[in-house]
Design an enzyme around this catalytic site. Structure first.
Site, short mmCIF file in Angstrom:
data_model
loop_
_atom_site.label_atom_id
_atom_site.label_comp_id
_atom_site.label_asym_id
_atom_site.label_seq_id
_atom_site.Cartn_x
_atom_site.Cartn_y
_atom_site.Cartn_z
N GLU A 64 0.93 -1.11 0.10
CA GLU A 64 0.09 -0.09 -0.03
C GLU A 64 0.85 1.31 -0.17
OE1 GLU A 64 -4.28 -0.75 1.74
OE2 GLU A 64 -3.12 0.42 3.21
N LYS A 124 -13.89 0.60 -3.67
CA LYS A 124 -14.91 1.23 -2.81
C LYS A 124 -16.18 1.74 -3.57
CE LYS A 124 -11.86 1.92 1.28
NZ LYS A 124 -11.43 2.97 2.09
N HIS A 169 7.25 -26.93 -2.09
CA HIS A 169 6.52 -28.00 -2.74
C HIS A 169 5.37 -27.46 -3.60
CE1 HIS A 169 8.72 -31.00 -0.84
NE2 HIS A 169 9.06 -30.38 -0.03
#
Ligand code: PA5
Length: 449
Positions: A284, A426, A305
């Site tokens: 961020e 948003k 793995h």
């Protein structure tokens, strides 16, 4: 001598030299943090926070917890992003993974409000039913959708179960001093509340009441957390070539050489949420204006793995940082708990050469072997070593990464303290849900679906 060590031996000659060449710039940016002339200087309250306000705040919070007049065996933290990741990082690292099943006097922790999945919230409500909870709802803005919606659900549950008066003693709010809906609710309902300082953004707030309140409720050593962070901040004034600055320089050097991903890898699964916290901090803070290393996290040997093949052999755009804690052996009643490979009569599994050796030795060898294999495969590697997996060690690491992030973002030429990109989803979310005033965008989005 710095507490946290950075090993640059496996960066490769070219990158090591470039890192050294960038050190002067890193030091200049540290100076700007010190004299508050950096970009976003109104947000640097986190820097040196233990000394400026943190120690005092920590003491107040401990007092508050001591005087709390409810019994509880579960702390439910409602928050998202910087409002919960730091607490999760510390608790997953230091509390027993199966804390809820132990018969000791430490409460367990659960999290909600970091998503809006009904499936998991149903489970949280079932857990609440079996426990005597206290709820700490944390939101700096007080308006973030996920924790706000979930808090409504949990508050409704609490009031139905305990009644309004007892709920008010079991709900604690951590939010802005004046702004936001959560502040109003706290004041109106008489919930105990703590203030997130104005000059500290969410992802830099773990050492403020955001992290301190839940960690103190869980009886973790918040004083040691603060001391660890303070130790790191104090070192910066004493050491020109501090590892936090070299870390920032190495990241930029790698970026300038075409690396686009930084993997933070550890071989201790209990550390995986420290990595999650780091991902948010760097993602961020730096991922803007088309720039920044993408922060990814891996836990070894598990991920060897699954993604190990890619790291060894895929696109060569990766920088890898190996995070380890020198002393991470758990203790019970002061006694180290270690596990040796047992001696067995049957040798069919061909593990005779390991008999009697600690699993920790196997894990360390796997980490060292992986680092060298990845380096030989064209991945420059950094080694970051913290002396101990404890409140003190994690506090120092938080401060290390915060300083590294602020310097790294400044060197990259971005403001670490804003997050304009978070707004896009948003806006669409509000419009799709029909928030008043968003009708036109809602119609356009629905057409596209
Ligand atoms: O770092 C940030 O500012 C964000 O990640 C916030 O922590 C996150 O969005 C939660 O915000 P708030 O605490 O306002 O609910």
């Amino acid at each position: 001598m710095s507490y946290i060590k950075l090993n640059t031996r496996f960066l490769g000659d070219g990158l090591e030299q470039q890192t050294a060449a960038l050190q002067k710039s890193a030091q200049e940016h540290l100076q700007r943090l010190n004299d508050k002339s950096c970009v976003g200087s109104e947000w640097i309250g986190w820097y040196n926070y233990p000394k400026t306000r943190g120690f005092e705040q920590e003491e107040n919070i401990r007092q508050f917890v001591q005087n709390l007049d409810v019994t509880y065996d579960l702390v439910l933290v409602i928050g998202i992003g910087g409002s919960y990741l730091g607490t999760r990082a510390v608790t997953e690292a230091l509390l027993h993974t199966y804390q809820g099943t132990l018969r000791d006097n430490r409460p367990m922790i659960a999290f909600a409000g970091h998503h809006v999945s009904e499936t998991q919230l149903v489970e949280v409500l079932e857990l609440l039913d079996k426990k005597q909870p206290v709820v700490n709802v944390i939101s700096k803005s007080g308006t973030t959708t996920e924790p706000a919606v979930v808090f409504r659900v949990v508050r409704d549950y609490m009031e139905k179960r305990f009644g309004k008066e007892e709920s008010a003693r079991r709900i604690i709010c951590t939010t802005d001093a004046k702004e936001g809906a959560l502040r109003q609710v706290a004041d109106q309902e008489g919930y105990a509340s703590f203030v997130i300082p104005d000059d500290i953004g969410g992802r830099f707030s773990v050492l403020t009441p955001v992290g301190l309140v839940p960690l103190a409720l869980l009886k973790l050593d918040t004083r040691a957390l603060m001391e660890g962070a303070d130790r790191l901040f104090s070192e910066l004034g004493q050491e020109q070539e501090h590892p936090a600055l070299r870390y920032a320089s190495a990241r930029l050097a790698a970026y300038e050489q075409g690396k686009r991903i930084e993997i933070l890898a550890s071989s201790n699964p209990k550390v995986s949420h420290i990595i999650e916290w780091w991902k948010q901090l760097y993602g961020e803070s730096e991922g803007k204006q088309g720039k920044g290393l993408f922060p990814a996290g891996l836990t070894y040997t598990t991920d060897l793995h699954s993604l190990g093949q890619y790291v060894q052999d895929g696109v060569r755009n990766v920088l890898e940082t190996f995070l380890s804690f020198e002393q991470d052996v758990p203790r019970r009643n002061g006694v180290e708990q270690r596990i040796r490979v047992p001696v067995q009569a049957s040798k069919l599994d061909q593990l005779n050469y390991l008999e009697g050796r600690f699993l920790g030795e196997v894990n360390r060898a796997a980490m060292q072997g992986t680092m060298m294999a990845h380096f030989d495969g064209g991945v420059p590697c950094l080694g970051l070593t913290v002396p101990e997996l404890s409140e003190h060690g994690i506090g120092a690491l938080f401060a290390f990464f915060e300083v590294g992030c602020a310097i790294s973002a400044a060197m990259l030429g971005v403001n670490p303290y804003d997050q304009p990109g978070v707004e896009a989803y948003k806006k669409n979310l509000f419009a799709l849900l029909g928030k008043p005033g968003t009708e036109a965008l809602g119609a356009r989005l629905r057409e596209r679906l």
